[in-house]
Design an enzyme around this catalytic site. Structure first.
Site, PDB file in Angstrom:
ATOM      1  N   GLU A  19       0.821  -1.213   0.000  1.00  0.00           N
ATOM      2  CA  GLU A  19       0.000   0.000   0.000  1.00  0.00           C
ATOM      3  C   GLU A  19       0.853   1.260   0.000  1.00  0.00           C
ATOM      4  O   GLU A  19       0.586   2.205  -0.740  1.00  0.00           O
ATOM      5  CB  GLU A  19      -0.944  -0.002   1.199  1.00  0.00           C
ATOM      6  N   HIS A  22      -4.561  -6.504 -11.382  1.00  0.00           N
ATOM      7  CA  HIS A  22      -4.024  -7.407 -10.368  1.00  0.00           C
ATOM      8  C   HIS A  22      -3.507  -8.701 -10.988  1.00  0.00           C
ATOM      9  O   HIS A  22      -2.729  -9.431 -10.367  1.00  0.00           O
ATOM     10  CB  HIS A  22      -5.089  -7.729  -9.313  1.00  0.00           C
TER      11      HIS A  22
END
Length: 605
Positions: free
Chosen positions: A356, A443
């Protein structure tokens, strides 16, 4: 993507629109004893330490950016961008030898240009040595077409939406068009905030591109054991405010989906119990992960925080109810973590936290748009540098591996979210590049670069690392011998911060990493450079450097027909559409890199 010396620099455009939003990562631990200490960064073996990032203090960084801003007009004039274009300094990276790499966004006739960042590379003397950009010709855009009003979209009704604004869009080929940018707010189906950027042609009204401004991902939690945290004392209590890492704060949202949350406090500076039953535990994991990621970037790359300015982000835990995700959001400059199924498995694992925070680093450097091939590279960057951080952290409770989110057990099978050595093991990710890779969910298209990084680090075939068995195949069934994870991570970080741009695709990522490998490790004859090229070839991006096609008997010696997928050295002569060209910079050609299209690489003779 072109990298040109200043004499060849053409007019280019960029914007600093926030193109990155949310990503996932997790970390766990209780405070008591420090985790294993890290060793100081070492210069690359046989390489040029001067090409490594310099350790720049927040004060020095602000001075570098200030100088770049003061030189904006002078730089624009030197690059001959045109009267309607203005440059805006976004960030500066300085190397140990004094070279600098300044990233600029651009405006055209006062409008932000999305996708057109340029990178100006300067020698220690300050002289411009080359420019990395997409456009090869000056921009020319009609900013007030007759159809403008009729094509303006309505402002979406969802909370948090942003009214359409007029912008210029520049694609990866350098072509520009006037557009409307609309941001759609609200909430996605899984509870993640929605910040969908939609660009429509201001002349025709047709959609050009869209991307999600919140980048999502997942990780593990409660698995880092007993760790040391940076906290602060205030009166008779302690808070999760880390003054040693830019005043990073960790807060409790208490199930809310907005706001900053409440700063964690404690009376004895002993936090959590290692289980979800104590609300502090998720905060410990998030704070530990943020601290380890901060330390990794500072120790290894000399980077003081996400932006390089010494300012810490903040982490929010306990987002929503049974939210199975985590994300980075530029708007709040923060990481946010859900509690997983049944609010029993916070997504605060170490590699998730690194993932993140790295989305934030990407946003403040390359700005890779979260869509298409650039989106896959954005996701892969977070996986790659989070993995490097996890190995570097050397936490015995969460040892380094090439799996992502292996301890969260989101699927209930014990399987990780992603496998870097063989991405397709998850049933969705791509092992290798193929036509249409840009249409795959980011992803899953991230598997291409993840696989490249594993091969570059460890090589192909079967091996056991930290007790985990891997068996990594190659697209061309030829072996790759790795150069080591530290070198691979240094190459990727240098390429990200000095070479990649918002619309970088896999072909340009190859160019960028080859440039980084050459600078760090002694040029194109180095083992590191050749392995970088061959690791990309092993995932079907470009050709191997040791593969030499036999000459065509019908062609004169030293004069061959240009073709994509071939390696050319400076001085090579080719023929394309009846015209001879001489190679200016060694490279492996990619589709569309024809000699007349890339004057930085070829000159007509």
């Amino acid at each position: 993507m072109r990298s040109t010396p200043p004499r060849r620099a053409r007019r280019r455009v960029t914007t600093s629109t926030a193109l990155i939003g949310v990503a996932a990562i997790a970390v766990l631990g209780m405070q008591a004893v420090p985790a294993t200490a890290q060793s100081p960064a070492k210069p690359p073996a046989k390489g040029d330490p001067g090409q490594l990032p310099a350790k720049v203090s927040p004060t020095e960084y602000k001075a570098l950016v200030g100088k770049a801003k003061a030189q904006q007009d002078e730089t624009a004039s030197a690059l001959n961008v045109g009267d309607k274009v203005e440059l805006k300094a976004k960030s500066v990276l300085k190397n140990q030898d004094g070279t600098t790499h300044t990233r600029y966004t651009q405006t055209y006739d006062g409008l932000p240009v999305i996708g057109g960042d340029i990178i100006v590379h300067r020698a220690p003397s300050g002289a411009i040595t080359r420019v990395t950009q997409s456009a090869s010709k000056p921009m020319k855009v009609n900013t007030a077409p007759a159809t403008l009003v009729s094509t303006k979209p309505n402002t979406p009704k969802a909370a948090g939406s942003v009214a359409p604004r007029k912008v210029v869009w520049m694609d990866e080929a350098g072509d520009t068009v006037l557009a409307w940018e609309t941001v759609v707010g609200g909430t996605q189906k899984d509870g993640t905030p929605n910040r969908l950027h939609v660009l429509t042609d201001a002349t025709t009204g047709k959609k050009i591109i869209e991307w999600q401004g919140v980048q999502t991902g997942t990780g593990r939690s409660m698995y880092s054991g007993t760790v040391e945290l940076g906290t602060s004392q205030s009166g008779g209590s302690y808070t999760m405010r880390d003054t040693g890492r830019g005043n990073h704060e960790t807060t409790d949202l208490r199930g809310a989906q907005s706001g900053k949350g409440t700063l964690f406090t404690d009376t004895d500076d002993q936090w959590g119990n290692g289980a979800a039953s104590d609300r502090q535990t998720a905060g410990v994991d998030a704070a530990y992960g943020a601290g380890q990621t901060w330390d990794y970037y500072k120790t290894v790359f000399g980077r003081a925080g996400i932006r390089g300015d010494g300012v810490g982000a903040y982490s929010r835990v306990h987002y929503g109810q049974s939210y199975v995700n985590a994300f980075w959001e530029d708007g709040c400059f923060c990481m946010t973590y859900g509690d997983g199924q049944g609010n029993s498995s916070p997504l605060t694992e170490l590699d998730v936290a690194g993932h993140e925070m790295t989305h934030g680093v990407t946003s403040n450097t390359a700005g890779l748009i979260y869509q298409g091939e650039s989106g896959g590279l954005n996701e892969a960057t977070s996986d790659i540098l989070a993995t490097a951080m996890e190995f570097w952290s050397n936490n015995p409770a969460d040892v380094g591996d090439y799996h992502i989110g292996e301890k969260i057990d989101i699927f209930g099978t014990g399987a990780p979210l992603r496998y870097m050595a063989q991405p397709s093991k998850d049933g969705n990710s791509l092992d290798n590049w193929k036509p249409g890779a840009g249409n795959v969910d980011v992803h899953y298209s991230s598997g291409i670069a993840n696989h490249f990084f594993y091969l570059l680090s460890e090589g192909s075939g079967q091996k056991v690392i930290n007790g985990v068995t891997y068996n990594s195949p190659t697209y061309d069934s030829k072996p790759v011998t790795g150069i080591g994870r530290d070198k691979a991570a240094a190459i990727w970080y240098k390429a990200l911060t000095e070479e990649m741009r918002p619309t970088t695709n896999f072909a340009d990522a190859r160019r960028a990493t080859l440039a980084a490998a050459a600078a760090l490790y002694g040029g194109e004859n180095s083992t590191e450079w050749k392995t970088t090229a061959n690791a990309w070839a092993a995932v079907n991006v470009g050709a191997r450097v040791d593969d030499n096609d036999p000459p065509d008997d019908n062609e004169p010696p030293g004069d061959t027909t240009w073709a994509d997928g071939k390696t050319y050295n400076a001085g090579d002569v080719v023929t394309y559409e009846g015209v001879q060209y001489r190679c200016l910079q060694s490279h492996t050609s990619m589709p569309g890199w024809t000699p007349p299209n890339v004057p930085a690489l070829w000159e007509a003779i």
